[in-house]
Design an enzyme around this catalytic site. Structure first.
Site, PDB file in Angstrom:
ATOM      1  N   PRO A 194       0.772  -1.246   0.000  1.00 55.06           N
ATOM      2  CA  PRO A 194       0.000   0.000   0.000  1.00 55.06           C
ATOM      3  C   PRO A 194       0.807   1.302   0.000  1.00 55.06           C
ATOM      4  O   PRO A 194       0.766   2.089   0.950  1.00 55.06           O
ATOM      5  CB  PRO A 194      -0.850  -0.125   1.261  1.00 55.06           C
ATOM      6  CG  PRO A 194      -0.004  -0.933   2.184  1.00 55.06           C
ATOM      7  CD  PRO A 194       0.711  -1.917   1.296  1.00 55.06           C
ATOM      8  N   CYS A 195       1.479   1.567  -1.090  1.00 54.22           N
ATOM      9  CA  CYS A 195       2.238   2.810  -1.219  1.00 54.22           C
ATOM     10  C   CYS A 195       1.319   4.026  -1.223  1.00 54.22           C
ATOM     11  O   CYS A 195       1.747   5.135  -0.894  1.00 54.22           O
ATOM     12  CB  CYS A 195       3.122   2.791  -2.455  1.00 54.22           C
ATOM     13  SG  CYS A 195       2.239   2.506  -3.992  1.00 54.22           S
TER      14      CYS A 195
END
Length: 167
Positions: free
Chosen positions: A127-128
């Site tokens: 989850p950047c």
């Protein structure tokens, strides 16, 4: 390598991988006709790719917050360290680039952390999009800041009516 493409609220999602795990998940504004020649294979599906497609569809439907299929991204040791740290940022929360740098043990590596974050090949699953500026701004996102905002709103990290800064 097997590649599958499906429609999502954010555009076409491309999932590529093999028996070892999913190597790439990306999103594009291209049409199916534009990217079909790039698809190496659409069948038979290997288990990690099949699981990824179903779990991503569940995520977009609002019925999934975590993912449990095998991952197999390519990257440097440093990038792998950053991507592993991203997996610890919970659904519905955000963290700053500075905080992420501190978590991997080098506050001064903030630019390198941001660069590794930007090269994350596993969109949504690693989850950047949950990494934001220290001032709360939605800085940098390879898929476009509008997608980052959508994802954070979808996860409840930001209210849809909030006045977010996209820059």
């Amino acid at each position: 390598m097997v590649t599958v493409v499906f429609e999502s609220p954010l555009g076409l999602v491309r999932v590529s991988g093999d028996e070892k795990g999913v190597a790439v998940i990306s999103c594009t504004d291209s049409s199916v006709q534009e990217i079909t020649p790039e698809i190496q294979s659409i069948s038979p599906l290997v288990e990690p790719v099949q699981a990824a497609v179903q779990q991503l569809k569940d995520y977009f439907a609002g019925s999934r917050q975590t993912f449990d299929f095998p991952l197999n991204p390519s990257g440097t040791t440093f990038q792998q360290t950053v991507w592993q740290a991203l997996l610890d940022v919970p659904f519905g929360t955000t963290q700053s680039y500075l905080a992420l740098s501190r978590r991997i043990g080098d506050e001064k590596a903030i630019r390198a952390v941001a660069a590794a974050n930007g090269r994350n090949p596993l969109w949504i699953v690693v989850p950047c999009h949950r990494i934001i500026g220290s001032d709360g701004s939605l800085t940098g996102y390879a898929g476009g800041l509008w997608r980052k905002q959508w994802l954070l709103e979808h996860e409840g990290a930001f209210a849809k009516s909030s006045q977010l800064s996209l820059f």
